[in-house]
Design an enzyme around this catalytic site. Structure first.
Site, PDB file in Angstrom:
ATOM      1  N   GLU A 151       3.566  -3.588 -13.121  1.00  0.00           N
ATOM      2  CA  GLU A 151       2.709  -2.481 -12.696  1.00  0.00           C
ATOM      3  C   GLU A 151       1.968  -1.849 -13.870  1.00  0.00           C
ATOM      4  O   GLU A 151       0.838  -1.385 -13.732  1.00  0.00           O
ATOM      5  CB  GLU A 151       3.522  -1.419 -11.947  1.00  0.00           C
ATOM      6  CG  GLU A 151       3.877  -1.805 -10.526  1.00  0.00           C
ATOM      7  CD  GLU A 151       5.020  -2.804 -10.449  1.00  0.00           C
ATOM      8  OE1 GLU A 151       5.723  -2.994 -11.462  1.00  0.00           O
ATOM      9  OE2 GLU A 151       5.203  -3.417  -9.376  1.00  0.00           O
ATOM     10  N   HIS A 200      11.374   1.889  -0.958  1.00  0.00           N
ATOM     11  CA  HIS A 200      10.157   1.671  -0.167  1.00  0.00           C
ATOM     12  C   HIS A 200       9.798   2.846   0.731  1.00  0.00           C
ATOM     13  O   HIS A 200       9.080   2.684   1.701  1.00  0.00           O
ATOM     14  CB  HIS A 200      10.308   0.407   0.695  1.00  0.00           C
ATOM     15  CG  HIS A 200      10.697  -0.799  -0.072  1.00  0.00           C
ATOM     16  ND1 HIS A 200      12.008  -1.151  -0.285  1.00  0.00           N
ATOM     17  CD2 HIS A 200       9.937  -1.721  -0.718  1.00  0.00           C
ATOM     18  CE1 HIS A 200      12.054  -2.249  -1.027  1.00  0.00           C
ATOM     19  NE2 HIS A 200      10.807  -2.623  -1.306  1.00  0.00           N
TER      20      HIS A 200
END
Lengths: 420, 328
Positions: B61, B130
């Protein structure tokens, strides 16, 4: 045995603070309910404060001649009986929820949200008249918004010529000033005498008037020859019949009262952006004693004849000189007429008696030569009328017209006028 | 007009902008190829615009964040996708120290026109990694815009506005709304203002402020309460940073009763800042304490269904809070 507190009571509708001028009880005294405990002074009026309880005086909480707000505790009394029978019961159900406690607390002393307070102030709503629809009867924003002001009972503090909140600031300034600046003027040989309660009240009122009201002044001259003749003709009989002297002053008051009917703008007050036109004509008259200046009020002065005014002024003056004026005698004035002529003054600039819109100074009547229309001279009794006006409300135009009417009214008296 | 989901609206917006401006590129984990992203937002874009404008990145990321800064300064309009908002954290240095400071440290000579897309929010049985709402981590960084759409119309208009914006924009997409919301939206080109909150429902009894899933709960609850005579003003924050103070304060002043709803933890959330602004600017209009309805101050969304429901700000919770405030 329990201790009870006596608070500075409400001494009148516009009175927010007062001072004790004299204690009538001492610590340790046994007193009964309703016994006078002290004399309080506010706005130049002395009032006796009665005790609310029977018992023994324990402690005085305020000093003599110190201004305190209405509601301030002033005296502690030890009573013989239990003050309130509500003693905490140790057996109270512990399970009683906290929520319930909060709710009852709310009922005892209502709390208002910032929105409710703001709207109530803006719309001049007395929240005690509003019914709450919120939780536990809380007054909500919508309750205040939907409240119909017309149904509100007349609430004197808000609508009378007495913008309390504005005054508070000015008053505190006035109160502080003398104390702090005192030492600056002192020099070793000078004698320092603390002003008494009435002098302080006068000082405060004067400072408030000059700081709050933009003054403007106007003086006119009036021919009162006819009034002098009339009085000369009547005074002996009047004194004999009524027992009091017939003065010039009531004639002027009469002429002013009649003129106010025609010029209501002079009989008004400035109230935070609003002009209040007073329907009642209540004339404040200045009464000087050796020590002080009092301004009692002739209520509904338009109901009096010249003779009636004479008697009423005499009555108020006597009350003032004997120290018996009460709050009710001092309140509600809508215009002041001041008899400065008695001091020999021919020209003066009065300070308006807050919250009125004007003060009229009636100066000394003097004999003068004045030209006549045919080119000669005549001797006339002339008087100067000096008007101080609140320039926020009154302009020169209205002041001039008002004084013109007063002059006409004065000229209308003749030796045939009746005094009764 | 065309009927589409929140997800399809975002894809449509990106597609229109890629067609309009060839400098628009998009990349991320599984974004390119036939997969088109873990949720399928970029499905079909690689086929239409080629692998050079829609491509995959390694599972790094920090690199997605940095690549966007480099492309942005070189004149591209980069869209970097973080597969889940929970995964932004390795890229925080790029987002805050590089992207959001670009204008500032070059006296405005350089800008970083970037959109960082990130699906956020719970209620999808996603568990710890998540389900999180990470907007508060990046909130309050001058130079970094944070926006999130809460309707299909806004999803298309706001992604287009974000792509056209010369500032770095963190674009949060509520993953629960992806396929839940379906709406007829205009097919023509339109954008919604990137820095304005939106009053989505008018009412004068209470004001509810929120975004994302909970805003949709509030709208449903408002309809239910309307039948009881309670009218709620509902405001979609839309621009999380900088906040549209004017609209928020105005809405708070309107009713004086403010409910702030977020699915994030209660303390230190975006709503904490909104509460502070209202307290500072609208005190004398308040008719009740400013109320926050939020998730518990517990680390993150649990996986077990029963516990997830417990954590989530549900429609029932929103309705109850709104009713309580209305009755205050």
């Amino acid at each position: 045995m329990s201790l009870e507190t006596i608070e500075m009571p409400h001494l009148g509708e516009s009175v927010t603070e007062a001072s004790i001028s004299l204690w009538l009880v001492e610590v340790g005294d046994q007193i009964s309910k309703y016994d006078p405990i002290a004399e309080a002074i506010s706005d130049k009026v002395t009032t006796e404060i009665p005790s609310n309880f029977s018992g023994v005086v324990k402690e005085k909480l305020v000093d003599v001649d110190t201004n305190v707000d209405v509601g301030t505790p002033i005296l502690i009394i030890e009573t013989e009986t239990k003050a309130t029978e509500v003693k905490e019961d140790p057996q109270v159900d512990v399970a009683q929820s906290k929520k319930e406690e909060e709710e009852t607390a709310n009922e005892v002393s209502p709390r208002f949200s910032p929105a409710v307070m703001r709207i109530a102030q803006e719309k001049n709503i007395d929240l005690s008249h509003v019914t709450g629809s919120g939780k536990s009867g809380r007054i909500t924003r919508k309750d205040v918004l939907n409240f119909d002001g017309e149904t509100q009972k007349e609430t004197p503090p808000a609508s009378r010529p007495n913008p309390l909140k504005e005054l508070a600031a000015v008053q505190s300034e006035a109160r502080n000033e003398p104390e702090t600046s005192e030492s600056r003027f002192k020099d070793g040989k000078d004698e320092v005498v603390p002003a008494d309660g009435i002098r302080k009240a006068i000082a405060k009122k004067m400072v408030q008037s000059v700081t709050e009201i933009p003054h403007a002044w106007m003086t006119v001259e009036a021919d009162v020859t006819n009034i002098v003749k009339l009085r000369d003709a009547e005074k002996a009989t009047f004194k004999q019949q009524e027992g009091i002297p017939l003065a010039y002053f009531p004639f002027f008051v009469k002429a002013v009262v009649q003129a106010l009917k025609k010029h209501p703008i002079i009989n008004a007050s400035w109230d935070n952006g609003n002009i209040i036109y007073h329907k009642a004509i209540n004339i404040s008259v200045a009464v000087a004693t050796e020590e002080h200046l009092f301004v009692p009020v002739i209520h509904e002065a338009d109901n009096y004849s010249v003779s009636g005014l004479t008697k009423e002024i005499d009555r108020l003056a006597k009350l003032a000189r004997t120290g018996k004026l009460e709050t009710k005698h001092m309140q509600g004035g809508t215009l002041t007429v001041n008899n400065t002529g008695t001091f020999g003054s021919i020209q003066s600039m009065g300070i308006i008696n807050h919250p009125q819109a004007a003060i009229l100074q009636v100066e000394t009547i003097q004999k003068r030569f004045i030209p006549t229309p045919d080119g000669g001279f005549k001797v006339a009794d002339m008087v100067n009328l000096s008007l101080s006006m609140d320039h926020r409300i009154i302009d020169g135009l209205q002041a001039g017209r008002f004084l013109q009417t007063v002059k006409e009214n004065l000229a209308r008296f003749s030796d045939k006028s009746v005094l009764y | 007009m065309a009927m589409m989901t929140y997800l399809e609206a975002i894809r449509k917006g990106i597609e229109e902008e890629m067609t309009r401006d060839e400098k628009v590129v998009i990349f991320g984990e599984d974004v390119g190829g036939v997969k088109g992203g873990v949720f399928g937002v970029t499905k079909g874009l690689a086929e239409k615009f080629g692998d050079e404008r829609c491509f995959n990145t390694p599972l790094t990321e920090g690199q997605i964040g940095g690549l966007a800064v480099g492309l942005g300064t070189m004149g591209y309009r980069a869209i970097g996708e973080f597969q889940f908002a929970d995964y932004i954290l390795p890229a925080v240095n790029q987002l805050i120290s590089e992207a959001s400071r670009m204008r500032y440290r070059t006296k405005g000579d350089w800008t970083a026109p970037i959109v960082y897309r990130a699906p956020y929010g719970g209620g999808v049985r996603g568990g710890l990694y998540h389900s999180q709402s990470t907007e508060k981590v990046l909130f309050g960084q001058p130079g970094l815009r944070i926006v999130t759409p809460s309707s299909v119309y806004d999803a298309k208009g706001l992604i287009k506005a974000a792509i056209r914006c010369d500032d770095p924009v963190l674009f949060y997409e509520h993953k629960r709304l992806y396929r839940l919301l379906k709406e007829d939206v205009p097919e023509e080109d339109y954008v919604v203002p990137i820095d304005k909150a939106n009053v989505v429902r008018k009412g004068d009894d209470i004001t509810v402020i929120g975004y994302g899933m909970v805003l949709n709960h509030a709208l449903k609850a408002a309809d239910a309460l309307s039948e009881e005579g309670i009218e709620a003003e509902v405001v979609d924050v839309r621009s999380l940073y900088p906040l549209d103070k004017e609209t928020l304060i105005k809405a708070a002043k309107k009713t004086g009763k403010v409910l702030l709803v977020t699915e994030d933890n209660k303390e230190g959330s975006i709503m904490s800042e909104i509460a502070a602004i209202i307290a500072e600017e609208a005190l004398f209009y308040l008719d009740a304490p400013i109320k926050r309805l939020a998730g518990p101050d517990s680390p993150s969304m649990p996986y077990a269904l029963s516990l997830e429901r417990e954590f989530l700000v549900t429609e029932d919770k929103v309705l109850a809070a709104m009713k309580e405030l209305a009755e205050f």
